[in-house]
Design a protein around this motif. Structure first.
Motif, PDB file in Angstrom:
ATOM      1  N   SER A   1       0.901  -1.245  -0.008  1.00 53.95           N
ATOM      2  CA  SER A   1      -0.214  -0.104   0.046  1.00 53.95           C
ATOM      3  C   SER A   1       0.940   1.148  -0.176  1.00 53.95           C
ATOM      4  CB  SER A   1      -0.951  -0.061   1.389  1.00 53.95           C
ATOM      5  OG  SER A   1      -1.554  -1.055   1.192  1.00 53.95           O
ATOM      6  N   TRP A   2       2.158   1.035  -0.382  1.00 54.58           N
ATOM      7  CA  TRP A   2       3.081   2.258  -0.371  1.00 54.58           C
ATOM      8  C   TRP A   2       3.447   2.916   0.931  1.00 54.58           C
ATOM      9  CZ3 TRP A   2       2.336   6.031  -5.150  1.00 54.58           C
ATOM     10  CH2 TRP A   2       2.005   5.112  -6.560  1.00 54.58           C
ATOM     11  N   ILE A   3       3.154   1.809   1.774  1.00 54.41           N
ATOM     12  CA  ILE A   3       3.612   2.618   3.352  1.00 54.41           C
ATOM     13  C   ILE A   3       4.763   1.549   3.848  1.00 54.41           C
ATOM     14  CG2 ILE A   3       2.596   2.463   5.606  1.00 54.41           C
ATOM     15  CD1 ILE A   3      -0.065   2.395   4.532  1.00 54.41           C
ATOM     16  N   TRP A   4       5.874   2.665   4.346  1.00 57.00           N
ATOM     17  CA  TRP A   4       6.988   2.070   4.815  1.00 57.00           C
ATOM     18  C   TRP A   4       7.368   2.890   6.148  1.00 57.00           C
ATOM     19  CZ3 TRP A   4       6.750   2.268  -0.460  1.00 57.00           C
ATOM     20  CH2 TRP A   4       7.196   0.984  -1.310  1.00 57.00           C
ATOM     21  N   LEU A   5       8.109   1.928   6.872  1.00 58.19           N
ATOM     22  CA  LEU A   5       8.766   2.629   8.127  1.00 58.19           C
ATOM     23  C   LEU A   5       9.773   3.710   7.798  1.00 58.19           C
ATOM     24  CD1 LEU A   5       9.609  -0.459  10.428  1.00 58.19           C
ATOM     25  CD2 LEU A   5       7.332   0.889  10.380  1.00 58.19           C
ATOM     26  N   PRO A   6       9.516   4.689   8.752  1.00 56.93           N
ATOM     27  CA  PRO A   6      10.607   5.846   8.448  1.00 56.93           C
ATOM     28  C   PRO A   6      11.887   5.251   8.408  1.00 56.93           C
ATOM     29  CG  PRO A   6       9.247   6.326  10.164  1.00 56.93           C
ATOM     30  CD  PRO A   6       8.969   4.888   9.863  1.00 56.93           C
ATOM     31  N   SER A   7      13.010   5.733   7.573  1.00 56.89           N
ATOM     32  CA  SER A   7      14.381   5.143   7.526  1.00 56.89           C
ATOM     33  C   SER A   7      14.962   5.549   8.982  1.00 56.89           C
ATOM     34  CB  SER A   7      14.919   5.941   6.273  1.00 56.89           C
ATOM     35  OG  SER A   7      14.940   7.157   6.379  1.00 56.89           O
ATOM     36  N   THR A   8      14.642   6.721   9.343  1.00 51.21           N
ATOM     37  CA  THR A   8      15.127   6.728  10.854  1.00 51.21           C
ATOM     38  C   THR A   8      14.048   7.825  11.521  1.00 51.21           C
ATOM     39  OG1 THR A   8      16.276   8.942  10.219  1.00 51.21           O
ATOM     40  CG2 THR A   8      17.643   6.899   9.982  1.00 51.21           C
ATOM     41  N   VAL A   9      14.193   7.637  12.911  1.00 51.61           N
ATOM     42  CA  VAL A   9      13.488   8.392  13.793  1.00 51.61           C
ATOM     43  C   VAL A   9      14.294   9.364  14.911  1.00 51.61           C
ATOM     44  CG1 VAL A   9      11.521   8.766  15.219  1.00 51.61           C
ATOM     45  CG2 VAL A   9      11.301   6.882  13.349  1.00 51.61           C
TER      46      VAL A   9
ATOM     47  N   THR B   1      11.300   9.858   5.740  1.00 52.69           N
ATOM     48  CA  THR B   1      10.550   9.376   4.805  1.00 52.69           C
ATOM     49  C   THR B   1      11.576   8.401   4.057  1.00 52.69           C
ATOM     50  OG1 THR B   1       9.146   9.293   2.898  1.00 52.69           O
ATOM     51  CG2 THR B   1      10.248  11.350   3.404  1.00 52.69           C
ATOM     52  N   ILE B   2      11.276   7.250   3.468  1.00 48.37           N
ATOM     53  CA  ILE B   2      12.282   6.509   2.379  1.00 48.37           C
ATOM     54  C   ILE B   2      12.188   7.561   1.034  1.00 48.37           C
ATOM     55  CG2 ILE B   2      11.893   4.365   3.589  1.00 48.37           C
ATOM     56  CD1 ILE B   2      10.439   3.590   0.944  1.00 48.37           C
ATOM     57  N   GLY B   3      11.594   8.371   0.752  1.00 49.33           N
ATOM     58  CA  GLY B   3      11.267   9.096  -0.404  1.00 49.33           C
ATOM     59  C   GLY B   3      10.397   8.726  -1.127  1.00 49.33           C
ATOM     60  N   THR B   4      10.785   7.650  -2.309  1.00 47.19           N
ATOM     61  CA  THR B   4       9.725   7.181  -3.386  1.00 47.19           C
ATOM     62  C   THR B   4       9.774   5.854  -3.217  1.00 47.19           C
ATOM     63  OG1 THR B   4      11.547   7.476  -4.814  1.00 47.19           O
ATOM     64  CG2 THR B   4      10.017   9.314  -4.800  1.00 47.19           C
ATOM     65  N   CYS B   5       8.847   5.191  -3.841  1.00 50.41           N
ATOM     66  CA  CYS B   5       8.879   3.794  -4.078  1.00 50.41           C
ATOM     67  C   CYS B   5      10.019   3.074  -4.349  1.00 50.41           C
ATOM     68  CB  CYS B   5       7.318   3.408  -4.444  1.00 50.41           C
ATOM     69  SG  CYS B   5       5.786   3.821  -3.576  1.00 50.41           S
ATOM     70  N   PRO B   6      10.423   2.102  -4.052  1.00 51.78           N
ATOM     71  CA  PRO B   6      11.708   1.621  -4.525  1.00 51.78           C
ATOM     72  C   PRO B   6      11.479   1.097  -6.183  1.00 51.78           C
ATOM     73  CG  PRO B   6      11.281   0.665  -2.507  1.00 51.78           C
ATOM     74  CD  PRO B   6      10.231   1.418  -2.783  1.00 51.78           C
ATOM     75  N   ALA B   7      12.633   0.988  -7.033  1.00 50.38           N
ATOM     76  CA  ALA B   7      12.615   0.593  -8.280  1.00 50.38           C
ATOM     77  C   ALA B   7      11.822  -0.775  -8.651  1.00 50.38           C
ATOM     78  CB  ALA B   7      13.973   0.536  -8.912  1.00 50.38           C
ATOM     79  N   TRP B   8      11.642  -1.626  -7.501  1.00 54.07           N
ATOM     80  CA  TRP B   8      11.141  -2.907  -7.941  1.00 54.07           C
ATOM     81  C   TRP B   8       9.662  -2.946  -7.598  1.00 54.07           C
ATOM     82  CZ3 TRP B   8       8.793  -4.020  -3.711  1.00 54.07           C
ATOM     83  CH2 TRP B   8       9.348  -3.791  -2.218  1.00 54.07           C
ATOM     84  N   HIS B   9       9.108  -1.880  -6.950  1.00 56.00           N
ATOM     85  CA  HIS B   9       7.705  -1.786  -6.429  1.00 56.00           C
ATOM     86  C   HIS B   9       7.086  -1.276  -7.854  1.00 56.00           C
ATOM     87  CE1 HIS B   9       4.401  -0.239  -4.239  1.00 56.00           C
ATOM     88  NE2 HIS B   9       4.904  -1.223  -3.194  1.00 56.00           N
ATOM     89  N   PRO B  10       5.531  -1.898  -7.736  1.00 56.26           N
ATOM     90  CA  PRO B  10       4.835  -1.579  -8.931  1.00 56.26           C
ATOM     91  C   PRO B  10       4.461  -0.017  -8.840  1.00 56.26           C
ATOM     92  CG  PRO B  10       3.931  -3.456  -7.753  1.00 56.26           C
ATOM     93  CD  PRO B  10       5.156  -3.029  -6.785  1.00 56.26           C
TER      94      PRO B  10
END
Length: 244
Positions: A161-169, A219-228
């Motif tokens: 669903s395009w939801i990821w944990l933050p890269s850092t908090v 945020t991780i920014g954008t959805c990774p390249a492998w992601h739909p």
């Protein structure tokens, strides 16, 4: 017929309250689809069903409460048990959001991150607050200088669903809301390609004191390249800041 009675399906009741979080007290009613059913409820634990009382008047609670209920017809057929949790928020805590949450994922409004309510594994429960394409930044006023041993931001990952944990908090503390010191950072250790919906308390332990807690979730920014959804803005979903 006897068979009909044996296999009667009793519709679930539902709880009705102004909110699932409150500051002083909360009035809870139990309602259903049929006026012919009687409703029973109890508080505490699900297996304490012997404590069940007939619902007649609104239930007033003043402390955090788990409440259970079922419906019963005139032949003593019962519905499955339903449960709701009502959290008591600290009236002294205030929050200043620097990032705007998405209207459709408001999580209950501006106090969602300090209302004591957790969202579970499903981002659609209504308790999660969602932020897309931006870092999540906010400051919580604890009301007075307090000793602090643990701070955590509870977050969700649901990569499908395009939801990821933050890269850092990052967590910072201040006595005056002007001069902050960095007291800890929690880095995401879950793989980005973990597709199963997962909650994680991203936190740090310490021996500190402070009144203001400033949180920056990256945020991780954008959805990774492998992601739909590759290249689309990723979401951060958070439901509560825990301060102990």
């Amino acid at each position: 017929s006897t068979i009909d009675k044996k296999f009667s399906i009793i519709p679930l009741p539902y709880f009705e309250a102004a909110s699932n979080a409150f500051i002083d007290s909360l009035s809870i009613s139990i309602k259903g689809l049929s006026d012919s059913l009687q409703y029973y409820y109890w508080t505490g634990y699900k297996d304490e069903v012997e404590k069940a009382s007939v619902f007649e008047l609104p239930i007033i609670i003043k402390e955090p409460t788990d409440i259970f209920a079922y419906a019963m017809d005139s032949d003593s057929n019962k519905s499955p048990i339903i449960r709701a949790h009502y959290a008591k928020a600290d009236p002294n805590r205030k929050i200043e959001l620097k990032t705007t949450y998405a209207d459709r994922y408001a999580g209950g409004g501006d106090r969602a991150l300090i209302d004591g309510l957790l969202g579970g594994d499903d981002f659609r429960t209504g308790f999660w607050q969602g932020y897309q394409g931006a870092d999540l930044e906010f400051t919580v006023d604890l009301g007075s200088i307090k000793p602090i041993s643990y701070i955590a931001l509870n977050c969700l990952q649901d990569a499908g669903s395009w939801i990821w944990l933050p890269s850092t908090v990052q967590f910072e503390l201040s006595d005056d809301n002007i001069n902050f010191i960095l007291v800890g950072q929690s880095d995401n250790e879950l793989p980005l390609d973990l597709m199963e919906s997962t909650t994680q308390a991203m936190g740090v332990r310490m021996r500190r004191q402070g009144r203001y807690v400033r949180v920056t979730a990256k945020t991780i920014g954008t959805c990774p390249a492998w992601h739909p959804g590759a290249g689309g803005d990723a979401w951060i979903f958070a439901d509560e800041l825990v301060v102990e």
